[in-house]
Design an enzyme around this catalytic site. Structure first.
Site, mmCIF file in Angstrom:
data_model
loop_
_atom_site.group_PDB
_atom_site.id
_atom_site.type_symbol
_atom_site.label_atom_id
_atom_site.label_comp_id
_atom_site.label_asym_id
_atom_site.label_seq_id
_atom_site.Cartn_x
_atom_site.Cartn_y
_atom_site.Cartn_z
ATOM 1 N N CYS A 103 0.819 -1.221 0.000
ATOM 2 C CA CYS A 103 0.000 0.000 0.000
ATOM 3 C C CYS A 103 0.854 1.274 0.000
ATOM 4 C CB CYS A 103 -0.939 -0.010 1.200
ATOM 5 S SG CYS A 103 -1.900 -1.531 1.301
ATOM 6 N N HIS A 245 -3.080 6.931 2.798
ATOM 7 C CA HIS A 245 -3.578 5.633 2.344
ATOM 8 C C HIS A 245 -4.895 5.380 3.074
ATOM 9 C CE1 HIS A 245 -4.076 1.538 1.442
ATOM 10 N NE2 HIS A 245 -3.628 1.063 2.591
ATOM 11 N N ASN A 275 -10.188 -0.160 1.175
ATOM 12 C CA ASN A 275 -8.724 -0.072 0.999
ATOM 13 C C ASN A 275 -8.374 -0.636 -0.378
ATOM 14 O OD1 ASN A 275 -5.978 -0.566 1.043
ATOM 15 N ND2 ASN A 275 -5.933 -1.250 3.169
HETATM 16 N N1 COA Z 1 -17.463 -8.589 11.572
HETATM 17 C C1 COA Z 1 -17.876 -8.806 12.826
HETATM 18 N N2 COA Z 1 -17.048 -9.119 13.819
HETATM 19 C C2 COA Z 1 -15.733 -9.209 13.536
HETATM 20 C C3 COA Z 1 -15.232 -9.001 12.236
HETATM 21 C C4 COA Z 1 -16.158 -8.673 11.234
HETATM 22 N N3 COA Z 1 -15.796 -8.444 9.966
HETATM 23 N N4 COA Z 1 -13.897 -9.147 12.248
HETATM 24 C C5 COA Z 1 -13.559 -9.444 13.503
HETATM 25 N N5 COA Z 1 -14.664 -9.499 14.275
HETATM 26 C C6 COA Z 1 -14.772 -9.787 15.712
HETATM 27 C C7 COA Z 1 -13.595 -10.559 16.223
HETATM 28 O O1 COA Z 1 -13.762 -11.951 16.047
HETATM 29 C C8 COA Z 1 -13.581 -10.165 17.662
HETATM 30 O O2 COA Z 1 -14.549 -10.912 18.319
HETATM 31 P P1 COA Z 1 -14.284 -11.446 19.834
HETATM 32 O O3 COA Z 1 -14.134 -10.204 20.647
HETATM 33 O O4 COA Z 1 -15.512 -12.226 20.119
HETATM 34 O O5 COA Z 1 -13.043 -12.253 19.747
HETATM 35 C C9 COA Z 1 -14.062 -8.724 17.652
HETATM 36 O O6 COA Z 1 -14.747 -8.544 16.406
HETATM 37 C C10 COA Z 1 -12.932 -7.740 17.735
HETATM 38 O O7 COA Z 1 -11.931 -8.114 16.810
HETATM 39 P P2 COA Z 1 -10.621 -7.293 16.590
HETATM 40 O O8 COA Z 1 -9.775 -7.977 15.552
HETATM 41 O O9 COA Z 1 -9.989 -6.972 17.921
HETATM 42 O O10 COA Z 1 -11.252 -5.962 15.995
HETATM 43 P P3 COA Z 1 -10.541 -4.611 15.724
HETATM 44 O O11 COA Z 1 -11.237 -3.550 16.423
HETATM 45 O O12 COA Z 1 -9.046 -4.716 15.879
HETATM 46 O O13 COA Z 1 -10.819 -4.415 14.174
HETATM 47 C C11 COA Z 1 -9.745 -4.592 12.062
HETATM 48 C C12 COA Z 1 -10.306 -5.340 13.232
HETATM 49 C C13 COA Z 1 -9.227 -5.598 11.037
HETATM 50 C C14 COA Z 1 -10.850 -3.767 11.430
HETATM 51 C C15 COA Z 1 -8.615 -3.664 12.562
HETATM 52 O O14 COA Z 1 -7.720 -4.411 13.336
HETATM 53 C C16 COA Z 1 -7.880 -3.005 11.458
HETATM 54 O O15 COA Z 1 -8.450 -2.267 10.682
HETATM 55 N N6 COA Z 1 -6.553 -3.197 11.416
HETATM 56 C C17 COA Z 1 -5.739 -2.619 10.382
HETATM 57 C C18 COA Z 1 -5.927 -3.389 9.132
HETATM 58 C C19 COA Z 1 -5.430 -2.660 7.926
HETATM 59 O O16 COA Z 1 -5.701 -1.501 7.755
HETATM 60 N N7 COA Z 1 -4.738 -3.377 7.066
HETATM 61 C C20 COA Z 1 -4.262 -2.911 5.836
HETATM 62 C C21 COA Z 1 -3.110 -2.043 6.044
HETATM 63 S S1 COA Z 1 -2.510 -1.538 4.512
#
Ligand code: COA
Length: 382
Positions: A103, A245, A275
């Site tokens: 990215c 980004h 994204n």
């Molecule tokens: N829908 C519903 N629930 C979801 C889910 C979805 N799509 N994805 C994860 N969950 C659940 C998880 O299983 C977890 O459940 P639990 O508490 O029962 O275990 C809960 O939601 C929280 O998960 P978590 O991974 O801690 O959520 P988060 O707040 O960290 O959000 C992302 C997850 C992926 C959105 C976040 O980590 C993120 O955006 N990270 C950066 C990713 C990124 O930008 N990558 C590209 C970079 S170029």
């Protein structure tokens, strides 16, 4: 910019994986994304964006001497996406290559081109960020498939005697975080029939540790923008806009807090596209220009981050030539003619190669037939 027509909403996604519109919007800010049709590829989206960029810059494909495509989703290892687009454009005087920095790729590519122009090696360069992320997503993994979309954006950089352009850039990598976000390809194993690697990652599909990537991204945006500003001899107050980004609204909010600026200093359109990896910054830039958020002589910053891990910031003093309408009209017709010529040239070259192959295949047979006939003749005589 060019994005596919097909819109996939969060509700559409909830029919594929266990998720909700509410969850996705609250955790990411994304409402919908574009998904490529069967006929669209990274290269066709890149081509459309490139043609629009040439139109805005009002230059002919033959004037280009460099084409760089930042992408993580090329159709081939080679030929590069850039070479495909070079041929379709009829940019016959340009070198072309793909750049892989996930990215951050667009910012890396703009810096490569700016340095080439500054050194005198290049005069006019086309930089494209293009992706079809939908093809590398694991659609059973709700942690990743909700985040990404497809699209392309392009810019033309040209040598100018007017002060400005790319003032500074900070390109960084930390490969120790390579396990946090990746797409393993067939080069990682010589057993093509294996779909899942010993570490559980699927070949050709993205894997990610969302939490760690979130922390990394929130930290490096502010850090690297400050570094790029320092090099340019500017401060955050000099920036009219930051085009980041487009990964997650919460990441952008955290970066705004660390830079002690209003969130509105960041241009955001991730709600509509998700994204799009290397395409996200040029797509956001185009929409920021269309929304009147980028003006002549403005200082703006780009910041990218992603797999590698890689990250990159850049400060630009905006300036764009203003072609007059008459030259635009004339060049538009020329460009159309060049695209048509390029299309038929490629077809004819390939067709003539196939004909040649066919003739060569028939020829030895003809020789063999003649030898056989001579043998039969001599045996009959005997
Ligand atoms: N829908 C519903 N629930 C979801 C889910 C979805 N799509 N994805 C994860 N969950 C659940 C998880 O299983 C977890 O459940 P639990 O508490 O029962 O275990 C809960 O939601 C929280 O998960 P978590 O991974 O801690 O959520 P988060 O707040 O960290 O959000 C992302 C997850 C992926 C959105 C976040 O980590 C993120 O955006 N990270 C950066 C990713 C990124 O930008 N990558 C590209 C970079 S170029």
């Amino acid at each position: 910019m060019a994005v596919p027509e097909t819109v996939m909403t969060n509700d559409d996604l909830s029919a594929i994986v266990e998720t909700t519109d509410d969850w996705i919007r609250q955790r990411t800010g994304i409402r919908e994304r574009r998904i490529a049709s069967d006929k669209e590829t990274t290269a066709t989206l890149g081509l459309k964006a490139a043609q629009r960029a040439l139109e805005v810059a009002d230059i002919l494909p033959l004037e280009l001497d460099m084409i760089i495509v930042a992408t993580s989703t090329p159709e081939n290892v080679f030929p590069s996406t850039a070479s495909l687009i070079q041929s379709w454009l009829g940019a016959n005087k340009a070198g072309a290559f793909d750049l892989s920095a996930a990215c951050s790729g667009f910012v890396y590519a703009v810096d490569m081109a700016a340095q080439a122009i500054r050194s005198g090696r290049s005069q006019k360069a086309l930089i494209i960020g293009a992706e079809t992320m939908s093809r590398v997503l694991d659609w059973s993994d709700r942690g990743t498939c909700i985040l990404f979309g497809d699209g392309a954006g392009a810019v033309v950089l040209e040598a100018s005697s007017v002060e400005g352009g790319v003032l500074s850039a900070v390109l960084r990598s930390d490969g120790s975080g390579g396990d946090l976000l990746g797409i393993p390809t067939f080069g990682s194993t010589d057993m093509a029939e294996i779909e899942t690697l010993p570490n559980g990652h699927k070949l050709g599909k993205m894997h990610m540790n969302g939490g760690e990537v979130f922390k990394f991204a929130s930290r490096v945006i502010g850090e690297s923008i400050n570094q790029a500003l320092d090099i340019a001899g500017l401060t955050i107050k000099d920036l009219a806009l930051i085009v980041p980004h487009q990964a997650n609204l919460r990441i952008i909010a955290a970066a705004a807090r660390s830079l002690k600026v209003e969130e509105s200093l960041f241009y955001v359109n991730l709600d509509r596209y998700g994204n799009t990896s290397a395409a996200s910054i040029p797509i956001a830039l185009v929409e920021a220009i269309q929304a009147g958020r980028v003006k002549e002589n403005d200082h703006i910053a780009f910041v990218g981050f992603g797999g590698g891990l890689t990250w990159a910031s850049m400060v630009v003093k905006w300036g764009a030539p203003k072609p007059d309408d008459r030259s635009k009209m004339l060049n538009r017709q020329r460009r159309e003619a060049i695209y048509a010529f390029a299309f038929w040239r490629q077809r004819l070259i390939r067709l003539s190669r196939q004909l040649n192959d066919l003739v060569n295949r028939i020829r030895p047979n003809r020789g063999r037939l003649q030898r056989l006939r001579r043998r039969i003749d001599s045996e009959t005589l005997e």
